[in-house]
Scaffold this motif. Structure first.
Motif, short mmCIF file in Angstrom:
data_model
loop_
_atom_site.label_atom_id
_atom_site.label_comp_id
_atom_site.label_asym_id
_atom_site.label_seq_id
_atom_site.Cartn_x
_atom_site.Cartn_y
_atom_site.Cartn_z
N TYR A 38 0.80 -1.24 -0.08
CA TYR A 38 0.00 0.02 0.07
C TYR A 38 0.81 1.43 -0.06
CZ TYR A 38 -4.30 3.01 0.89
OH TYR A 38 -5.38 3.46 0.78
N ASP A 39 1.96 1.27 0.72
CA ASP A 39 2.99 2.35 0.77
C ASP A 39 3.22 2.51 -0.64
OD1 ASP A 39 2.92 2.87 3.56
OD2 ASP A 39 4.43 1.21 3.79
N GLU A 40 3.76 1.55 -1.44
CA GLU A 40 4.13 1.82 -2.69
C GLU A 40 2.86 2.03 -3.69
OE1 GLU A 40 7.12 1.96 -3.85
OE2 GLU A 40 8.41 0.77 -2.55
N ALA A 41 1.93 1.88 -3.43
CA ALA A 41 0.75 2.38 -4.23
C ALA A 41 0.44 3.70 -3.98
CB ALA A 41 -0.55 1.61 -3.75
N LEU A 42 0.82 4.34 -2.80
CA LEU A 42 0.48 5.77 -2.53
C LEU A 42 1.64 6.49 -3.15
CD1 LEU A 42 -0.83 5.76 1.16
CD2 LEU A 42 -2.07 5.69 -1.08
N ARG A 72 2.06 10.16 -10.07
CA ARG A 72 0.76 10.42 -11.23
C ARG A 72 0.33 11.80 -10.91
NH1 ARG A 72 -0.83 5.90 -13.73
NH2 ARG A 72 1.05 4.23 -14.25
N GLY A 73 0.83 12.41 -9.95
CA GLY A 73 0.30 13.84 -9.76
C GLY A 73 -0.85 14.07 -8.68
N LEU A 74 -1.35 12.81 -8.09
CA LEU A 74 -2.43 13.28 -7.16
C LEU A 74 -1.58 13.51 -6.00
CD1 LEU A 74 -4.07 9.67 -8.47
CD2 LEU A 74 -4.98 11.81 -8.35
N GLU A 75 -2.66 14.09 -4.98
CA GLU A 75 -2.22 14.80 -3.93
C GLU A 75 -2.09 13.80 -2.68
OE1 GLU A 75 -3.96 18.70 -3.07
OE2 GLU A 75 -3.57 19.39 -5.00
N VAL A 76 -1.08 13.36 -2.31
CA VAL A 76 -0.89 12.58 -1.41
C VAL A 76 0.33 13.15 -0.26
CG1 VAL A 76 0.26 10.18 -0.44
CG2 VAL A 76 -0.87 10.54 -2.74
N PRO A 77 -0.21 13.51 0.97
CA PRO A 77 0.38 13.98 1.94
C PRO A 77 2.06 13.66 1.81
CG PRO A 77 -1.63 13.62 2.76
CD PRO A 77 -1.42 12.71 1.47
N GLN A 135 3.04 10.79 4.30
CA GLN A 135 2.65 9.46 4.20
C GLN A 135 3.52 8.64 2.90
OE1 GLN A 135 0.63 8.38 5.91
NE2 GLN A 135 -1.39 8.75 5.81
N LEU A 136 4.55 9.87 2.47
CA LEU A 136 5.28 9.07 1.35
C LEU A 136 6.86 9.29 1.90
CD1 LEU A 136 4.08 11.70 -1.45
CD2 LEU A 136 3.66 9.23 -1.06
N GLN A 137 7.12 9.60 3.02
CA GLN A 137 8.36 9.66 3.37
C GLN A 137 8.19 9.59 4.95
OE1 GLN A 137 10.14 13.59 2.70
NE2 GLN A 137 10.67 12.75 0.32
N ARG A 138 7.94 8.36 5.42
CA ARG A 138 7.44 8.07 6.91
C ARG A 138 8.25 6.85 7.31
NH1 ARG A 138 3.83 3.99 8.21
NH2 ARG A 138 2.97 2.93 6.37
N ASP A 139 8.17 6.56 8.57
CA ASP A 139 8.87 5.43 9.27
C ASP A 139 8.02 4.16 8.70
OD1 ASP A 139 9.58 3.30 10.56
OD2 ASP A 139 9.76 4.18 12.69
N TRP A 140 8.58 3.13 7.86
CA TRP A 140 7.92 2.24 7.16
C TRP A 140 7.57 1.04 8.21
CZ3 TRP A 140 6.19 4.55 3.42
CH2 TRP A 140 7.07 5.34 2.57
N THR A 141 8.30 1.12 9.40
CA THR A 141 7.88 -0.06 10.50
C THR A 141 6.76 0.39 11.17
OG1 THR A 141 9.28 1.18 12.15
CG2 THR A 141 10.56 -0.28 10.64
N GLN A 142 6.11 1.55 11.33
CA GLN A 142 4.83 2.00 11.68
C GLN A 142 3.61 1.49 11.00
OE1 GLN A 142 5.08 3.18 14.94
NE2 GLN A 142 6.99 2.22 14.65
N PRO A 143 2.66 1.06 11.66
CA PRO A 143 1.40 0.89 11.11
C PRO A 143 0.96 1.99 10.29
CG PRO A 143 1.42 0.20 13.20
CD PRO A 143 2.59 0.80 13.23
N TYR A 144 0.39 1.81 9.05
CA TYR A 144 -0.33 2.78 8.50
C TYR A 144 -1.51 3.29 9.12
CZ TYR A 144 -2.34 5.40 4.66
OH TYR A 144 -3.16 6.35 3.83
N ALA A 145 -1.78 4.77 8.93
CA ALA A 145 -2.85 5.32 9.37
C ALA A 145 -3.74 6.13 8.57
CB ALA A 145 -2.34 6.29 10.70
N ALA A 146 -4.89 5.91 8.36
CA ALA A 146 -5.56 6.35 7.23
C ALA A 146 -5.75 7.99 7.35
CB ALA A 146 -6.99 5.70 7.40
N GLN A 175 -9.32 11.20 -0.41
CA GLN A 175 -9.67 12.04 -1.49
C GLN A 175 -8.69 11.77 -2.85
OE1 GLN A 175 -12.10 14.48 -1.33
NE2 GLN A 175 -11.42 14.65 -3.54
N ALA A 176 -7.50 11.43 -2.68
CA ALA A 176 -6.67 11.12 -3.86
C ALA A 176 -7.26 9.79 -4.51
CB ALA A 176 -5.31 10.56 -3.33
#
Length: 286
Positions: A173-177, A183-188, A191-202, A208-209
């Motif tokens: 999912y990280d790679e999908a975001l 592709r030009g969609l607005e992703v914070p 969420q793109l540069q975070r600690d990958w060892t932490q659970p993802y938070a919606a 919106q993306a």
């Protein structure tokens, strides 16, 4: 003898007429290629009970399917990261089908009755599917990161290295975001540069993306397909988990698991884990 039943000599003639290879003294046979001697000699029941063979084969075959699942999942993540979605889609579809296969595998184990399981349970000691390193790699690759689940593998540095690799890497999912952002969609950015060892938070921004993609599927066709592949994948994963819970409840009730967890109570809590949250919440707002 029925007129439709070939005589032994007739069946032998069929084999010879088809020119089937029968001599493998100098070439590789089916068993050689698959290393069946090693696979079929790996079942070692510890109890005198007839039903333990079912328990062993069920879990060994599940581990083989999980090996293939990880093979496909790791490659799919790499292809998403490389913007090669058409190849990734094939692999993700295969992962979903493997999960469906594993759902049906629980049907076989469910033929084991509570008294039959009770006869072998003392021989299992503290071994439990909870400790499967391949399953942990799958969960980590799908984004369900949990530092506590590294501990069961610390006694095996080789396995710990594999699990750590999945734990520290970006999930599917990280790679999908990251792909959405490329592709030009607005992703914070967080969420793109975070600690990958932490659970993802919606977040609403990620939803919106995805909504942008789902509201204009013709423009974002491959991203729309990616969203649906992720949906299929989590759908299959939920069914696999659910069938696990019901099988365990059927066989052992609410006894504690051999691995020390609450058994059914633990597995039910795991059903609440959502891997790709915005893929599901966006549907309410479409």
């Amino acid at each position: 003898m029925s007129p439709h039943t070939p005589s032994p000599s007739a069946t032998e003639r069929i084999v010879h007429d088809e020119k089937a290879q029968l001599d493998f003294s100098r070439s590789m046979s089916y068993g050689d290629y698959l290393q069946l001697d090693a696979i079929l000699s790996a079942q070692h029941p510890r109890s005198p009970d007839h039903n333990e063979m079912l328990f062993i084969v069920q879990h060994q075959t599940s581990e083989l399917w999980m090996k293939l699942m990880l093979h496909e999942l790791r490659a799919a993540v790499a292809h998403v990261a490389a913007d090669d979605l058409s190849t990734a889609f094939k692999m993700l579809a295969r992962v979903s089908k493997i999960m469906e296969q594993l759902v049906h595998a629980w049907d076989v184990l469910a033929t084991m009755t509570p008294p039959e399981y009770s006869a072998i349970r003392p021989f299992l000691a503290s071994s439990s599917g909870f400790q499967s390193y391949q399953y942990r790699c799958i969960e980590f690759s799908l984004g369900n990161k949990n530092a506590a689940m590294l501990k069961p593998h610390e006694h095996r540095p080789d396995l710990l290295e594999l699990v750590l690799g999945a734990y520290q890497a970006p999930s599917l999912y990280d790679e999908a975001l990251k792909l959405l952002a490329r592709r030009g969609l607005e992703v914070p950015a967080n969420q793109l540069q975070r600690d990958w060892t932490q659970p993802y938070a919606a977040t609403p921004a990620v939803e919106q993306a995805w909504l942008t993609v789902y509201r204009d599927p013709k423009r974002y066709w491959d991203l729309y397909q990616l969203g649906e592949e992720l949906t299929d994948l989590e759908d299959a994963f939920r069914l696999w988990r659910f069938r696990h819970v019901t099988t365990v409840e059927r066989v052992i009730g609410f006894k504690r698991g051999t691995g020390g967890t609450g058994g059914v109570s633990y597995l039910r809590k795991m059903l609440d884990v959502v891997l790709f949250p915005e893929i599901w919440t966006l549907r309410t707002n479409l």
